[in-house]
Write a protein that holds these residues in place. Structure first.
Motif, PDB file in Angstrom:
ATOM      1  N   ALA A  89       1.177  -1.153   0.030  1.00 47.55           N
ATOM      2  CA  ALA A  89      -0.137   0.063   0.016  1.00 47.55           C
ATOM      3  C   ALA A  89       0.234   1.110   0.137  1.00 47.55           C
ATOM      4  N   MET A  90       2.418   0.974   0.609  1.00 44.97           N
ATOM      5  CA  MET A  90       2.642   2.289   0.958  1.00 44.97           C
ATOM      6  C   MET A  90       3.328   2.672  -0.763  1.00 44.97           C
ATOM      7  N   LEU A  91       3.763   1.657  -1.364  1.00 48.99           N
ATOM      8  CA  LEU A  91       4.793   1.950  -2.442  1.00 48.99           C
ATOM      9  C   LEU A  91       3.431   2.363  -3.559  1.00 48.99           C
ATOM     10  N   ALA A  92       2.063   2.572  -3.455  1.00 51.61           N
ATOM     11  CA  ALA A  92       1.079   3.259  -4.449  1.00 51.61           C
ATOM     12  C   ALA A  92       0.966   4.300  -3.719  1.00 51.61           C
ATOM     13  N   CYS A  93       1.343   4.476  -2.833  1.00 55.03           N
ATOM     14  CA  CYS A  93       0.987   5.843  -1.820  1.00 55.03           C
ATOM     15  C   CYS A  93       2.732   6.388  -2.106  1.00 55.03           C
ATOM     16  N   ASP A  94       3.582   5.925  -2.730  1.00 61.55           N
ATOM     17  CA  ASP A  94       4.894   6.569  -2.540  1.00 61.55           C
ATOM     18  C   ASP A  94       4.761   7.157  -4.015  1.00 61.55           C
ATOM     19  N   HIS A  95       3.706   6.052  -5.718  1.00 62.71           N
ATOM     20  CA  HIS A  95       3.979   6.984  -6.574  1.00 62.71           C
ATOM     21  C   HIS A  95       2.179   7.772  -6.747  1.00 62.71           C
ATOM     22  N   LEU A  96       1.691   8.287  -5.817  1.00 61.03           N
ATOM     23  CA  LEU A  96       0.960   9.076  -5.505  1.00 61.03           C
ATOM     24  C   LEU A  96       1.207  10.086  -5.109  1.00 61.03           C
ATOM     25  N   VAL A  97       1.729   9.820  -4.725  1.00 60.75           N
ATOM     26  CA  VAL A  97       2.267  11.282  -4.082  1.00 60.75           C
ATOM     27  C   VAL A  97       3.356  12.385  -5.352  1.00 60.75           C
TER      28      VAL A  97
END
Length: 265
Positions: free
Chosen positions: A196-204
């Motif tokens: 989930a955090m990897l997806a968040c990295d991209h979103l940021v």
């Protein structure tokens, strides 16, 4: 995501990149060859002359009637439904992943096909502004005005009107952000905070939105990486000091800072 900065980048490129991040053994070339084969078959059926409704029916017959792709209802939030390689293997997906597949095949067949960011239920449009709307989640159903109003009532409430903006096509970046948001939520529901955090990295990276920094900070907190959590949560509170969740985020920030101090000592 540098793939989105390439000339003529397609949404399938972002979808394949996300699939490769989750599966290091994924054979990208084999995956693209499979899409090429589907596109070639659709092109043969299309012939030299066609129209939007016929194009939509060709895609529906090939992908959904014959190959059996369909919307996953029993296990909707399974992350596999959001990864294009898994969708192609399992022939199950959510609206946006099935739409990406449909777009990839349609484009290869020379069709004018676009993604439509309908609220709560992604669609495709075949044939441009005078074309037809198609629902890949429901086996490629072609939607007239009544069908679109039915969707609006289902996902937005019966009292909501069908606003024209709901039916506008969206670009590759917007689709990628929506795919990432689905992945973040799907992995978080399963307790897989690292993915989930990897997806968040991209979103940021793609949006710079404070809300995504908040979510990344909370995921970092859950993973006990308190330094990173403190940085993101503090940035969110600085950008959104009057947010409704400011008190909750402040408590998480205070705890992250306390835990980070304990680690340092």
């Amino acid at each position: 995501m540098s793939v989105l900065q390439r000339p003529n980048a397609r949404v399938e490129d972002a979808a394949i990149l996300l699939a490769k991040e989750a599966n290091a053994l994924l054979d990208e070339h084999a995956m693209r060859r499979s899409l090429d084969a589907l596109g070639a078959e659709a092109l043969i059926r299309r012939g030299l002359r066609s129209n939007p409704e016929r194009d939509g029916r060709i895609l529906a017959e090939l992908l959904f009637d014959e190959l059996g792709f369909e919307g996953e209802r029993d296990d909707y939030y399974n992350p596999y439904n959001s990864y294009l390689d898994k969708v192609m293997i399992r022939r199950r997906g959510i609206p946006i992943s099935l739409s990406v597949l449909t777009m990839a095949v349609g484009e290869r067949a020379g069709m004018d096909i676009e993604g439509v960011g309908f609220p709560g239920h992604f669609l495709v449009r075949v044939g441009g502004s005078d074309g037809v709307y198609q629902d890949p989640f429901h086996r490629g159903e072609l939607l007239d005005g009544h069908g679109l109003r039915r969707l609006a009532a289902e996902f937005l409430g019966a009292e909501m009107a069908l606003h024209p903006s709901y039916l506008e096509p969206v670009d590759c970046l917007t689709i990628t952000i929506r795919m990432l948001a689905n992945l973040k939520n799907a992995h978080r529901r399963q307790g897989d905070y690292a993915r989930a955090m990897l997806a968040c990295d991209h979103l940021v990276e793609l949006t710079q939105a404070p809300e995504h920094r908040r979510d990344r900070g909370l995921l970092a907190h859950a993973l006990r990486t308190y330094g990173a959590a403190s940085e993101d949560l503090a940035a969110y509170l600085e950008a959104r000091p009057d947010a409704k969740d400011a008190h909750i985020v402040s408590e998480a920030l205070a705890e992250a800072r306390q835990q980070a101090d304990l680690v340092l000592h």
